[in-house]
Design a protein around this motif. Structure first.
Motif, PDB file in Angstrom:
ATOM      1  N   ARG A  82      -3.477  99.201 -43.777  1.00  0.00           N
ATOM      2  CA  ARG A  82      -2.711  98.252 -44.583  1.00  0.00           C
ATOM      3  C   ARG A  82      -2.864  96.738 -44.370  1.00  0.00           C
ATOM      4  NH1 ARG A  82       2.864 101.131 -42.910  1.00  0.00           N
ATOM      5  NH2 ARG A  82       1.378 102.971 -42.812  1.00  0.00           N
ATOM      6  N   ASP A 121      -4.502 105.154 -44.451  1.00  0.00           N
ATOM      7  CA  ASP A 121      -3.327 104.759 -43.874  1.00  0.00           C
ATOM      8  C   ASP A 121      -2.239 104.470 -44.872  1.00  0.00           C
ATOM      9  OD1 ASP A 121      -1.472 103.616 -42.145  1.00  0.00           O
ATOM     10  OD2 ASP A 121      -2.175 101.550 -42.626  1.00  0.00           O
ATOM     11  N   LEU A 122      -2.715 104.063 -46.140  1.00  0.00           N
ATOM     12  CA  LEU A 122      -1.805 104.230 -47.423  1.00  0.00           C
ATOM     13  C   LEU A 122      -2.460 105.169 -48.181  1.00  0.00           C
ATOM     14  CD1 LEU A 122      -1.317 100.402 -47.949  1.00  0.00           C
ATOM     15  CD2 LEU A 122      -0.011 101.938 -46.881  1.00  0.00           C
ATOM     16  N   ASP A 123      -2.080 105.735 -49.334  1.00  0.00           N
ATOM     17  CA  ASP A 123      -2.548 106.232 -50.404  1.00  0.00           C
ATOM     18  C   ASP A 123      -2.489 105.475 -51.739  1.00  0.00           C
ATOM     19  OD1 ASP A 123      -0.148 106.894 -51.485  1.00  0.00           O
ATOM     20  OD2 ASP A 123      -0.214 108.700 -50.351  1.00  0.00           O
ATOM     21  N   VAL A 125      -0.510 105.926 -54.210  1.00  0.00           N
ATOM     22  CA  VAL A 125       0.738 105.585 -54.526  1.00  0.00           C
ATOM     23  C   VAL A 125       1.110 104.342 -53.741  1.00  0.00           C
ATOM     24  CG1 VAL A 125       3.260 106.291 -54.889  1.00  0.00           C
ATOM     25  CG2 VAL A 125       1.142 107.494 -55.467  1.00  0.00           C
ATOM     26  N   SER A 126       1.012 104.333 -52.396  1.00  0.00           N
ATOM     27  CA  SER A 126       1.818 103.494 -51.431  1.00  0.00           C
ATOM     28  C   SER A 126       1.109 102.336 -51.670  1.00  0.00           C
ATOM     29  CB  SER A 126       1.733 104.024 -50.160  1.00  0.00           C
ATOM     30  OG  SER A 126       0.563 104.672 -49.626  1.00  0.00           O
ATOM     31  N   HIS A 129       2.429 100.510 -54.613  1.00  0.00           N
ATOM     32  CA  HIS A 129       3.773  99.929 -54.032  1.00  0.00           C
ATOM     33  C   HIS A 129       3.413  98.677 -53.349  1.00  0.00           C
ATOM     34  CE1 HIS A 129       7.706  99.887 -51.901  1.00  0.00           C
ATOM     35  NE2 HIS A 129       6.840  99.884 -51.010  1.00  0.00           N
ATOM     36  N   PHE A 170       2.562 114.640 -61.862  1.00  0.00           N
ATOM     37  CA  PHE A 170       3.668 114.368 -61.161  1.00  0.00           C
ATOM     38  C   PHE A 170       3.178 112.923 -60.268  1.00  0.00           C
ATOM     39  CE2 PHE A 170       2.512 116.381 -56.827  1.00  0.00           C
ATOM     40  CZ  PHE A 170       3.017 115.255 -56.160  1.00  0.00           C
ATOM     41  N   LYS A 171       1.777 112.941 -59.936  1.00  0.00           N
ATOM     42  CA  LYS A 171       1.365 111.860 -59.215  1.00  0.00           C
ATOM     43  C   LYS A 171       1.030 110.745 -60.206  1.00  0.00           C
ATOM     44  CE  LYS A 171      -1.526 110.430 -55.256  1.00  0.00           C
ATOM     45  NZ  LYS A 171      -2.571 110.680 -54.362  1.00  0.00           N
ATOM     46  N   LYS A 174       4.387 109.147 -60.339  1.00  0.00           N
ATOM     47  CA  LYS A 174       4.835 108.389 -59.306  1.00  0.00           C
ATOM     48  C   LYS A 174       4.056 107.086 -59.132  1.00  0.00           C
ATOM     49  CE  LYS A 174       5.990 109.717 -54.732  1.00  0.00           C
ATOM     50  NZ  LYS A 174       5.885 110.501 -53.505  1.00  0.00           N
TER      51      LYS A 174
ATOM     52  N   LEU B 165       0.478 111.453 -48.434  1.00  0.00           N
ATOM     53  CA  LEU B 165       1.976 111.749 -48.315  1.00  0.00           C
ATOM     54  C   LEU B 165       2.552 111.683 -49.706  1.00  0.00           C
ATOM     55  CD1 LEU B 165       3.111 109.470 -45.566  1.00  0.00           C
ATOM     56  CD2 LEU B 165       2.590 111.977 -45.564  1.00  0.00           C
ATOM     57  N   ASN B 166       1.769 111.306 -50.872  1.00  0.00           N
ATOM     58  CA  ASN B 166       2.345 110.867 -52.146  1.00  0.00           C
ATOM     59  C   ASN B 166       1.735 111.887 -53.320  1.00  0.00           C
ATOM     60  OD1 ASN B 166       4.479 108.927 -51.720  1.00  0.00           O
ATOM     61  ND2 ASN B 166       2.649 107.831 -50.773  1.00  0.00           N
ATOM     62  N   ILE B 211       8.513 106.886 -52.369  1.00  0.00           N
ATOM     63  CA  ILE B 211       7.161 106.726 -51.800  1.00  0.00           C
ATOM     64  C   ILE B 211       7.288 106.830 -50.325  1.00  0.00           C
ATOM     65  CG2 ILE B 211       5.304 104.767 -51.712  1.00  0.00           C
ATOM     66  CD1 ILE B 211       6.601 103.836 -54.369  1.00  0.00           C
ATOM     67  N   LYS B 212       6.293 107.781 -49.994  1.00  0.00           N
ATOM     68  CA  LYS B 212       6.315 107.975 -48.371  1.00  0.00           C
ATOM     69  C   LYS B 212       5.209 107.197 -47.792  1.00  0.00           C
ATOM     70  CE  LYS B 212       9.402 111.148 -48.196  1.00  0.00           C
ATOM     71  NZ  LYS B 212      10.834 111.111 -47.350  1.00  0.00           N
ATOM     72  N   LEU B 213       5.684 106.551 -46.771  1.00  0.00           N
ATOM     73  CA  LEU B 213       4.592 105.762 -45.825  1.00  0.00           C
ATOM     74  C   LEU B 213       4.738 106.542 -44.522  1.00  0.00           C
ATOM     75  CD1 LEU B 213       5.291 102.120 -46.663  1.00  0.00           C
ATOM     76  CD2 LEU B 213       3.125 103.095 -46.728  1.00  0.00           C
ATOM     77  N   ARG B 214       3.681 106.548 -43.805  1.00  0.00           N
ATOM     78  CA  ARG B 214       3.415 106.884 -42.324  1.00  0.00           C
ATOM     79  C   ARG B 214       3.834 105.684 -41.428  1.00  0.00           C
ATOM     80  NH1 ARG B 214      -0.340 110.481 -39.782  1.00  0.00           N
ATOM     81  NH2 ARG B 214       0.600 110.680 -37.550  1.00  0.00           N
ATOM     82  N   ASP B 215       4.790 106.182 -40.556  1.00  0.00           N
ATOM     83  CA  ASP B 215       4.942 104.923 -39.434  1.00  0.00           C
ATOM     84  C   ASP B 215       4.014 105.518 -38.142  1.00  0.00           C
ATOM     85  OD1 ASP B 215       6.071 103.600 -37.292  1.00  0.00           O
ATOM     86  OD2 ASP B 215       8.015 104.045 -37.957  1.00  0.00           O
TER      87      ASP B 215
END
Lengths: 293, 219
Positions: A82, A121-123, A125-126, A129, A170-171, A174, B165-166, B211-215
């Motif tokens: 990230r 680390d992210l995907d 969607v994130s 975001h 659904f994704k 999102k 996660l999403n 939205i899910k994020l890994r910690d």
């Protein structure tokens, strides 16, 4: 110009893409882009496509921008965590890059560095975001950015002919909630399936550009049917490729099929994204046969 | 030794408050630290807050699939009367119970448990040198922020090659992941399984939530 402005004007948006080289001399890639000058609204630049290590997408976008093209910077989550992703997104803002396409990315096991660490680390969607947060003036951890926040037009991808389709939908929803402003799709060969998909996503009210991959050979079509998720080349197209070997080899059949698909898909979507996979020289003929230039 | 800690109380309460709850605690292997005292305090609080604890079972080795399957049949009546199931165990225990309940209902067609929602009561923390007692096809990544309540009891970290996660990446073909797992074993797409599971229990809404994020500071 941000692609969303074109959609807002009601323009049928056309994009194509270039893949950076395996090496640092990018003249050939820039020449490929020259073929597209004035014929497409923007040019995607792929990010270590198919998990194969190449020249960077960001630097290529910078060169394109310098030469007056409108680049779409593709960013995957495979190779950067990230911190690096956000850093590159800020770099893009400084280079004046306005359009991003945010993806998860293929797994390294599909590429030429199979022993690489898959980051993710992210995907997708994130990541969308995250860009939204940067646009709102802070980083993902909530720390305030100095100066003006960056501004982008955010693109995402969806696989409209995937089976089952519902998990994709659904994704997609999102991604829209996270801030996606347009979609480019995986390659479409089954118009009826695409029409059904468009019917299902109508309520999302978001511009969708149908993906077109030029069929180069019977082998390529069969390979995609075996190996590429969400893509199915129907038998009648394979037969068409088989019929005249010379014509297929010269790319004529591929051009005809792509142009026909565009014509059939056009009434149902807001744009077309061409993925020529090195066959950029065929793009003008396709667009002209499809009546777009 | 594996360490579990109680999930944040507010998270647990928002899930079960005022419902009929089936509690399952795993006192199994000595290597797993379960915060027993904290759990008991929490259950007392729960009792006083108007939540009905239909049954509070203390079992061991929930990770033992066959054994747990036999035990679950013994609790069929109480399970029928409950609306939610909270499992205090490591991530494996939750996954095993979730899978068994799914199968029991699909085999018997009585569906006493299909609509059950499972909630992990604990987060499993990472501890070097212990990879969990996994005699069956389940794996816990010891991520310290258990996601199983959100994914129908199927772990998105260990059932997805990219630990997404999403939602699915779009790389699955005919339900299979785009890459083969360790030892060349072709994996099913974890997210297609999660989707189907949540569809079965009528809770697809969960997927659209946040939205899910890994910690990674917890790992």
């Amino acid at each position: 110009m941000e692609l969303k402005e074109l959609f807002a004007k009601g323009k049928f948006v056309v994009t194509s893409e270039v893949g950076p080289p395996k090496g640092w001399q990018i003249e050939k890639t820039l020449e490929e882009a020259e073929i597209l000058r004035g014929k497409v609204d923007a040019i995607n630049v792929t990010d270590n496509q198919s998990s194969v290590m190449r020249f960077g997408a960001l630097a290529t976008c910078h060169f394109l921008k310098d030469r007056g093209f409108e680049p779409v910077f593709q960013i995957t989550c495979r190779d950067r965590n990230r911190l690096a992703l956000q850093s590159d997104i800020l770099n893009a803002a400084a280079f004046g890059i306005e359009n991003l396409l945010l993806l998860t990315g293929d797994h390294p096991l599909l590429g030429d560095h199979k022993d690489a660490k898959p980051v993710f680390d992210l995907d997708s969607v994130s990541l969308i975001h995250t860009v939204k947060k940067l646009e709102d003036g802070s980083d993902l951890a909530g720390n305030k950015l100095e100066g003006e926040p960056p501004k982008f037009c955010l693109g995402a991808v969806v696989s409209p002919c995937a089976e089952p389709l519902e998990p994709q939908l659904f994704k997609m929803e999102k991604k829209i909630k996270a801030g996606a402003e347009f979609f480019q799709t995986q390659a479409v060969y089954e118009v009826d399936k695409f029409v059904k998909f468009m019917e299902k996503v109508k309520n999302f009210g978001i511009p969708i550009m149908a993906g077109i991959v030029i069929l180069k050979s019977v082998g390529m079509a069969k390979y995609m049917n075996e190996n590429v998720a969400g893509v199915f080349v129907p038998d009648n197209l394979i037969e068409e490729l088989k019929k005249d070997k010379e014509k297929t080899k010269s790319g004529q059949t591929g051009i005809e099929i792509a142009a026909r698909l565009i014509k059939e898909l056009k009434p149902y979507c807001q744009g077309i994204h061409l993925m020529p996979l090195g066959w950029n020289d065929k793009v003008p003929a396709i667009l002209s046969q499809a009546g777009l230039i | 030794m594996l360490i579990t800690q109680l999930k944040p109380k507010e998270d647990l309460l928002s899930f079960i408050s005022g419902e009929k709850v089936f509690i399952l605690q795993c006192y199994g292997c000595a290597e797993v630290f379960l915060p027993k005292e904290e759990i008991n305090l929490f259950l007392e609080e729960l009792n006083n807050s108007g939540t009905l604890i239909v049954k509070n079972i203390i079992s061991d080795y929930l990770c033992n699939y066959e054994y747990t399957k036999l035990r679950i049949n013994l609790w069929a009546e109480e399970l029928k009367k409950s609306e939610k199931i909270v499992i205090f165990s490591c991530g494996i225990g939750v996954q095993v119970v979730s899978t068994i309940l799914n199968q029991v209902s699909s085999i018997s067609h009585q569906s006493p448990v299909t609509s059950h929602q499972i909630y992990p009561g604990c987060d499993t923390l990472y501890l070097n040198g212990f990879q969990g007692l996994t005699p069956f096809n389940f794996d816990c990544a010891q991520c310290g922020q258990c996601f199983l309540n959100y994914t129908g009891g199927i772990c998105p970290l260990t059932s997805c090659a990219k630990s997404l996660l999403n939602g699915p990446c779009g790389g699955a073909k005919n339900g299979k992941c785009e890459v083969a797992g360790p030892a060349g074993i072709v994996m099913d797409c974890g997210w297609e399984k999660i989707y189907k599971k949540l569809e079965t229990i009528g809770r697809l809404d969960i997927l659209k939530e946040v939205i899910k994020l890994r910690d990674y500071s917890k790992r």
